[in-house]
Design a protein around this motif. Structure first.
Motif, PDB file in Angstrom:
ATOM      1  N   ASP A 332       0.851  -1.184   0.000  1.00 22.36           N
ATOM      2  CA  ASP A 332       0.000   0.000   0.000  1.00 22.36           C
ATOM      3  C   ASP A 332       0.888   1.237   0.000  1.00 22.36           C
ATOM      4  O   ASP A 332       1.706   1.430   0.907  1.00 22.36           O
ATOM      5  N   LEU A 333       0.747   2.086  -1.028  1.00 16.54           N
ATOM      6  CA  LEU A 333       1.584   3.281  -1.146  1.00 16.54           C
ATOM      7  C   LEU A 333       0.985   4.500  -0.433  1.00 16.54           C
ATOM      8  O   LEU A 333       1.596   5.567  -0.431  1.00 16.54           O
ATOM      9  N   ASP A 334      -0.179   4.337   0.136  1.00 11.27           N
ATOM     10  CA  ASP A 334      -0.784   5.435   0.881  1.00 11.27           C
ATOM     11  C   ASP A 334       0.051   5.696   2.133  1.00 11.27           C
ATOM     12  O   ASP A 334       0.243   4.806   2.957  1.00 11.27           O
ATOM     13  N   PRO A 335       0.601   6.900   2.296  1.00 10.29           N
ATOM     14  CA  PRO A 335       1.471   7.176   3.463  1.00 10.29           C
ATOM     15  C   PRO A 335       0.780   7.000   4.801  1.00 10.29           C
ATOM     16  O   PRO A 335       1.436   6.817   5.817  1.00 10.29           O
ATOM     17  N   ARG A 336      -0.538   7.007   4.813  1.00 12.94           N
ATOM     18  CA  ARG A 336      -1.246   6.825   6.084  1.00 12.94           C
ATOM     19  C   ARG A 336      -1.052   5.415   6.628  1.00 12.94           C
ATOM     20  O   ARG A 336      -1.233   5.180   7.822  1.00 12.94           O
ATOM     21  N   TYR A 337      -0.715   4.470   5.740  1.00 13.74           N
ATOM     22  CA  TYR A 337      -0.565   3.086   6.176  1.00 13.74           C
ATOM     23  C   TYR A 337       0.899   2.640   6.188  1.00 13.74           C
ATOM     24  O   TYR A 337       1.196   1.459   6.327  1.00 13.74           O
TER      25      TYR A 337
END
Length: 351
Positions: A332-337
């Motif tokens: 997952d490239l979403d920085p939140r994860y």
């Protein structure tokens, strides 16, 4: 990994007439390899009432009303996968070479070959059984003992509780319940018939022109089978047996034309032209070709240029495979994860 290869071959020539030679060539190879699986980590959900949870952890979960936790476990602690690869290959070819006179000759042969591959993976995890075995609760009829939650509703289902909280005893009888033997068999056969005619039909000022003409026929077949548990999807997605065949007919020709030989303009110059027409029973007819120039200016400098049209035909698995699965890691490239990764199953099929 340990491997063993045994091979042998035989070739015999015989002159059957002046300028004619017949031959028979055969070979056999056996390859055996034993590979110890590389351990990987899997994630499992353990309910808060699991019998094997440490007392203090169970109390913490109860106090915070947590219904379940996730446990990451190395696969080798549930018995390492041990895979045996066995491959037998044999080939036999019968052929003849003949001189027809005036620079003309021909070669023809028939060949038959088979590649039989049997892969056996022991300690393959039976996913459904594993999920039932690790979902262990207190046995109400035997205080201090564990029982599979599924056995409470389906007595006699054969489930044996498995404790993954810590090291797993290799002699634990539950391993016999959660692990099985997966087998894959690949059987490939090919028959081939080929005839080539070579000669020099005429000459130019630079030397004789070389010509080759020929035809070929190939029949290829593939049979793939799996054990009953693999077909039912016990270890991953269902692995469905499949089979198929392809027949190929080809006609080809090549012409080599010399244009210069020991000339003031160069030591050698020639043009090479080739073409091939191929027909596949699965995909129809296709044409390929090649055109090239070979120019030797002197003994030290040589220039070559080639242009061609080429193809790659699909192999039998790409055509006929019904289903296959493999594990892929998706990040997952979403920085939140924070780049969290997931293990997913990818399905593939032939077309």
């Amino acid at each position: 990994e340990a491997g063993l290869k045994i091979s042998g071959g035989l070739k015999r020539l015989a002159d059957v007439a002046p300028g004619w030679t017949a031959f028979i060539e055969s070979s056999y190879s056996h390859f055996h390899s034993l590979q110890d699986g590389i351990p990987s980590t899997f994630s499992y959900t353990i309910a808060a009432d699991n019998f094997y949870l440490p007392t203090d952890l169970a109390a913490t979960l109860a106090a915070n009303k947590v219904a379940a936790i996730t446990v990451n476990k190395l696969a080798d602690q549930n018995a390492r996968t041990l895979t045996s690869y066995n491959t037998d290959v044999y080939q036999i070819t019968l052929g003849v070479h003949g001189d027809l006179g005036k620079s003309w000759s021909f070669d023809g042969y028939y060949g038959h070959g088979r590649n039989y591959n049997d892969n056996i993976s022991r300690n393959s995890r039976i996913l459904a059984n594993y999920a039932l075995a690790i979902d262990a609760v207190a046995d109400p009829t035997h205080p201090g003992s564990a029982i599979c939650r599924s056995t409470l509703t389906k007595p006699g289902n054969g489930c044996i509780p498995l404790n993954i909280m810590g090291k797993v005893d290799p002699n634990n009888p539950a391993l016999g319940y959660v692990n099985g033997v997966a087998e894959t068999i690949n059987d490939i056969e090919q028959d081939e018939l080929s005839l080539t005619l070579r000669g020099e039909p005429f000459s130019t000022w630079a030397g004789p022109v070389s010509l080759a003409l020929g035809g070929e026929y190939r029949s290829q077949s593939l049979r793939v089978n799996f054990d009953s548990a693999s077909r039912a999807g016990a270890y991953s997605a269902p692995a469905l047996p499949y089979s198929g065949s392809v027949d190929v007919k080809e006609a080809f020709g090549e012409l080599l034309i010399p244009l210069l030989a020991d000339s003031p303009f160069g030591k050698r110059l020639s043009v090479d032209i080739a073409g091939r027409i191929t027909n596949y029973t699965t995909s129809g007819t296709v044409e390929t070709w090649k055109a090239g120039v070979d120019y030797a200016i002197n003994k030290s400098i040589r220039l070559r240029a080639t242009e061609s049209r080429d193809i790659r035909a699909p192999n039998l698995a790409e055509l006929y495979q019904k289903s296959g699965s493999s594990f892929l890691t998706v990040t997952d490239l979403d920085p939140r994860y924070l780049g969290q990764s997931y293990l997913v199953t990818a399905l593939t099929a032939g077309n």
